[in-house]
Scaffold this motif. Structure first.
Motif, mmCIF file in Angstrom:
data_model
loop_
_atom_site.group_PDB
_atom_site.id
_atom_site.type_symbol
_atom_site.label_atom_id
_atom_site.label_comp_id
_atom_site.label_asym_id
_atom_site.label_seq_id
_atom_site.Cartn_x
_atom_site.Cartn_y
_atom_site.Cartn_z
ATOM 1 N N ASP A 199 66.079 28.393 47.492
ATOM 2 C CA ASP A 199 66.135 29.484 46.519
ATOM 3 C C ASP A 199 67.198 29.320 45.447
ATOM 4 O O ASP A 199 67.110 29.928 44.399
ATOM 5 N N PHE A 200 68.241 28.528 45.720
ATOM 6 C CA PHE A 200 69.238 28.312 44.676
ATOM 7 C C PHE A 200 69.855 26.931 44.806
ATOM 8 O O PHE A 200 69.910 26.346 45.884
ATOM 9 N N LEU A 201 70.312 26.404 43.687
ATOM 10 C CA LEU A 201 70.905 25.076 43.645
ATOM 11 C C LEU A 201 72.378 25.256 43.302
ATOM 12 O O LEU A 201 72.717 25.734 42.228
ATOM 13 N N THR A 202 73.220 24.890 44.234
ATOM 14 C CA THR A 202 74.652 25.155 44.068
ATOM 15 C C THR A 202 75.391 23.860 43.718
ATOM 16 O O THR A 202 74.816 22.766 43.834
ATOM 17 N N SER A 203 76.657 23.972 43.373
ATOM 18 C CA SER A 203 77.438 22.783 42.997
ATOM 19 C C SER A 203 77.352 21.660 44.041
ATOM 20 O O SER A 203 77.051 20.520 43.688
ATOM 21 N N PRO A 204 77.605 21.957 45.338
ATOM 22 C CA PRO A 204 77.560 20.833 46.280
ATOM 23 C C PRO A 204 76.158 20.275 46.470
ATOM 24 O O PRO A 204 76.012 19.105 46.851
ATOM 25 N N GLU A 205 75.133 21.071 46.180
ATOM 26 C CA GLU A 205 73.765 20.555 46.272
ATOM 27 C C GLU A 205 73.452 19.672 45.065
ATOM 28 O O GLU A 205 72.596 18.798 45.138
ATOM 29 N N VAL A 206 74.156 19.921 43.950
ATOM 30 C CA VAL A 206 73.930 19.134 42.733
ATOM 31 C C VAL A 206 74.587 17.757 42.851
ATOM 32 O O VAL A 206 73.992 16.749 42.473
ATOM 33 N N GLU A 228 85.095 25.869 56.148
ATOM 34 C CA GLU A 228 84.255 26.307 55.038
ATOM 35 C C GLU A 228 83.421 27.495 55.499
ATOM 36 O O GLU A 228 82.774 27.446 56.547
ATOM 37 N N VAL A 229 83.438 28.556 54.718
ATOM 38 C CA VAL A 229 82.635 29.745 55.060
ATOM 39 C C VAL A 229 81.456 29.832 54.101
ATOM 40 O O VAL A 229 81.610 29.646 52.893
ATOM 41 N N GLY A 230 80.285 30.101 54.650
ATOM 42 C CA GLY A 230 79.051 30.089 53.850
ATOM 43 C C GLY A 230 78.684 28.631 53.575
ATOM 44 O O GLY A 230 78.340 28.263 52.455
ATOM 45 N N ALA A 231 78.747 27.799 54.619
ATOM 46 C CA ALA A 231 78.663 26.337 54.429
ATOM 47 C C ALA A 231 77.247 25.833 54.178
ATOM 48 O O ALA A 231 77.065 24.662 53.853
ATOM 49 N N VAL A 243 81.235 27.824 58.859
ATOM 50 C CA VAL A 243 80.789 29.173 59.198
ATOM 51 C C VAL A 243 79.587 29.516 58.327
ATOM 52 O O VAL A 243 79.616 29.280 57.111
ATOM 53 N N ASP A 244 78.550 30.068 58.926
ATOM 54 C CA ASP A 244 77.446 30.581 58.107
ATOM 55 C C ASP A 244 76.717 31.678 58.859
ATOM 56 O O ASP A 244 76.488 31.586 60.068
ATOM 57 N N ALA A 245 76.346 32.710 58.110
ATOM 58 C CA ALA A 245 75.656 33.857 58.703
ATOM 59 C C ALA A 245 74.214 33.513 59.065
ATOM 60 O O ALA A 245 73.592 34.207 59.871
ATOM 61 N N SER A 246 73.671 32.456 58.472
ATOM 62 C CA SER A 246 72.254 32.162 58.657
ATOM 63 C C SER A 246 72.028 31.210 59.838
ATOM 64 O O SER A 246 72.615 30.121 59.892
ATOM 65 N N PRO A 247 71.149 31.599 60.774
ATOM 66 C CA PRO A 247 70.848 30.707 61.904
ATOM 67 C C PRO A 247 70.295 29.357 61.437
ATOM 68 O O PRO A 247 70.624 28.319 62.020
ATOM 69 N N ASN A 285 82.061 28.440 48.693
ATOM 70 C CA ASN A 285 81.358 28.330 47.419
ATOM 71 C C ASN A 285 80.170 29.272 47.418
ATOM 72 O O ASN A 285 79.329 29.235 48.329
ATOM 73 N N GLU A 286 80.105 30.128 46.397
ATOM 74 C CA GLU A 286 79.007 31.084 46.244
ATOM 75 C C GLU A 286 78.783 31.916 47.508
ATOM 76 O O GLU A 286 77.665 32.047 47.987
ATOM 77 N N LEU A 287 79.861 32.450 48.036
ATOM 78 C CA LEU A 287 79.770 33.348 49.185
ATOM 79 C C LEU A 287 80.043 34.789 48.758
ATOM 80 O O LEU A 287 79.290 35.713 49.078
ATOM 81 N N LEU A 288 81.130 34.976 47.998
ATOM 82 C CA LEU A 288 81.581 36.343 47.730
ATOM 83 C C LEU A 288 80.589 37.132 46.872
ATOM 84 O O LEU A 288 80.549 38.360 46.954
ATOM 85 N N ASP A 289 79.762 36.438 46.094
ATOM 86 C CA ASP A 289 78.768 37.149 45.266
ATOM 87 C C ASP A 289 77.708 37.828 46.122
ATOM 88 O O ASP A 289 76.939 38.641 45.637
ATOM 89 N N ASN A 290 77.638 37.453 47.413
ATOM 90 C CA ASN A 290 76.661 38.058 48.326
ATOM 91 C C ASN A 290 77.232 39.218 49.125
ATOM 92 O O ASN A 290 76.474 39.895 49.819
ATOM 93 N N LEU A 291 78.542 39.410 49.085
ATOM 94 C CA LEU A 291 79.089 40.447 49.959
ATOM 95 C C LEU A 291 78.703 41.823 49.407
ATOM 96 O O LEU A 291 78.788 42.067 48.208
HETATM 97 C C1 LIG Z 1 74.433 30.913 47.964
HETATM 98 S S1 LIG Z 1 74.523 30.197 49.532
HETATM 99 C C2 LIG Z 1 75.750 28.942 49.270
HETATM 100 C C3 LIG Z 1 75.732 27.875 50.322
HETATM 101 C C4 LIG Z 1 76.775 26.770 50.130
HETATM 102 N N1 LIG Z 1 78.119 27.296 50.082
HETATM 103 C C5 LIG Z 1 76.498 26.001 48.859
HETATM 104 O O1 LIG Z 1 77.300 26.096 47.949
HETATM 105 O O2 LIG Z 1 75.462 25.305 48.814
HETATM 106 C C6 LIG Z 1 75.404 31.403 50.452
HETATM 107 C C7 LIG Z 1 75.568 30.978 51.893
HETATM 108 O O3 LIG Z 1 76.484 31.871 52.512
HETATM 109 C C8 LIG Z 1 75.927 32.328 53.726
HETATM 110 N N2 LIG Z 1 76.488 33.660 53.900
HETATM 111 C C9 LIG Z 1 76.182 34.764 53.172
HETATM 112 N N3 LIG Z 1 76.958 35.785 53.570
HETATM 113 C C10 LIG Z 1 77.776 35.310 54.533
HETATM 114 C C11 LIG Z 1 78.818 35.875 55.309
HETATM 115 N N4 LIG Z 1 79.152 37.154 55.169
HETATM 116 N N5 LIG Z 1 79.471 35.084 56.198
HETATM 117 C C12 LIG Z 1 79.128 33.787 56.351
HETATM 118 N N6 LIG Z 1 78.148 33.193 55.641
HETATM 119 C C13 LIG Z 1 77.486 33.947 54.748
HETATM 120 C C14 LIG Z 1 74.434 32.275 53.540
HETATM 121 O O4 LIG Z 1 73.739 32.176 54.742
HETATM 122 C C15 LIG Z 1 74.274 31.027 52.680
HETATM 123 O O5 LIG Z 1 74.157 29.866 53.459
#
Ligand SMILES: C[S@@+](CC[C@H](N)C(=O)[O-])C[C@H]1O[C@@H](n2cnc3c(N)ncnc32)[C@H](O)[C@@H]1O
Length: 338
Positions: free
Chosen positions: A31-38, A66-69, A92-96, A129-135
């Protein structure tokens, strides 16, 4: 319900949440292409910062977390670029689905579902990276010189709609502090959970650095966006529907208010800097890497292997994408050091 309760369910509900269900989201086919994926150069450049902290702190036990890895595309090149001694690693990642990928991709790391699962105190570097925008955020609307809150409810036709209610004190206080000057009709996202996350992360970091990358800006930079707000959805690399239309089916995200984060980090006793991503990466040498790749490419143009030249060109253009001044280079980086 307050919008943050709705947003939390959309993203994290165990049965329906966007991150809790379905495949790995942050990949080329996702669904999204992030810096480390690029480009792997994202992780490799951060490794230089990590190495410098390792040298500065000279700790017997040094941790990289790394959180949201996601898929592991940041941590793998980062770890590969580190010289000895090998740190202790947490991802760390919230997604199984992400955790399953991380267990495979980074077998040496501890894999966890939430920041709370990390050691209570460690010395090292924590990256996100790109974690806090989801909180999850609350929504506040400026009306007649006051803050109202917009909450989610179901209308008589069974549709989800936003309704105005009196703003909770903490919501109005945050909006007053970081969204001053918002005109009547302006909509802002109140990012209390991002502040709590940062506070908790810094409480665990005994000494070292926390480095957070995301889209957004300072309170001042975000001011022009307050008429409509920045809340939006993403799916399959494109802007998605209204957040109320297909709950659980899309990413829900906002621009991060870095002024609020900066204040939290300062109050937690850290020294703080907010930079642009291009400036941060160049400060650790990415522009030199790009020119080196360009020179090697040019020297191959005369009498070298054309396939190797093409490979170098794509490595270089991917690295340049991290620096694009209106794209990833325009992201912000908060560096909080203790
Ligand atoms: C936009 S993706 C970015 C993934 C990775 N950091 C990257 O740059 O490719 C956000 C990631 O954060 C995870 N995530 C979202 N909220 C989270 C939370 N509260 N704690 C841990 N992981 C979380 C999601 O499952 C997802 O893998």
């Amino acid at each position: 319900m307050p919008f943050e309760v709705f947003m939390r369910a959309c993203l994290y509900d165990p049965d329906y949440g966007f991150f809790a269900t379905g495949p790995l989201r942050s990949t080329k086919g996702g669904d999204f292409l992030t810096s480390p994926e690029v480009s792997p150069w994202f992780g490799r450049i951060i490794a230089r910062h990590v190495q410098e902290e390792q040298r500065r702190l000279a700790a017997e036990r040094f941790t990289v977390a790394e959180v949201g890895a996601g898929s592991g595309s940041l941590i793998r090149p980062l770890l590969a670029a580190l010289a000895a001694p090998t740190p202790e690693v947490w991802v760390v990642d919230a997604s199984p689905a992400a955790r399953a990928s991380l267990e495979e991709q980074v077998p040496s790391a501890g894999v966890a579902a939430a920041l709370d699962d990390l050691p209570e105190s460690f010395i090292g570097v924590l990256v996100a990276n790109e974690l806090l925008d989801n909180l999850p955020v609350a929504l506040a609307l400026r009306a007649a010189g006051q803050w109202q809150e917009r909450r989610v409810t179901v209308n008589d036709h069974g549709r989800l709609v936003l309704v105005p209610t009196a703003a909770r004190t903490e919501v109005a206080e945050w909006a007053d502090r970081y969204c001053a000057g918002t005109p009547d009709g302006g909509l802002v996202e109140v990012q209390l959970e991002a502040s709590t996350w940062l506070n908790d992360a810094l409480a665990r970091l005994d000494r070292g650095s926390l480095v957070v990358f995301d889209y957004g800006g300072t309170a001042e930079e975000l001011a022009p966006r307050r008429t409509q707000g920045t809340l939006r959805t993403y799916r399959a690399h494109h802007l998605g529907p209204d957040p109320l239309d297909e709950p659980g089916e899309t990413d829900v995200t906002v621009d991060v208010n870095f002024t609020a984060l900066e204040e939290v980090a300062r109050q937690a006793g850290a020294s703080v800097e907010v930079l642009r991503q291009d400036d941060y990466l160049n400060a650790w040498g990415l522009s030199d890497v790009v020119s080196d790749l360009r020179h090697r490419e040019l020297s191959l143009a005369r009498d070298g292997d054309p396939m190797e030249r093409l490979r170098l060109r794509s490595e270089r253009t991917d690295a340049e994408t991290l620096l694009h001044p209106r794209g990833l280079g325009d992201f912000r980086v908060l560096v909080a050091q203790k």
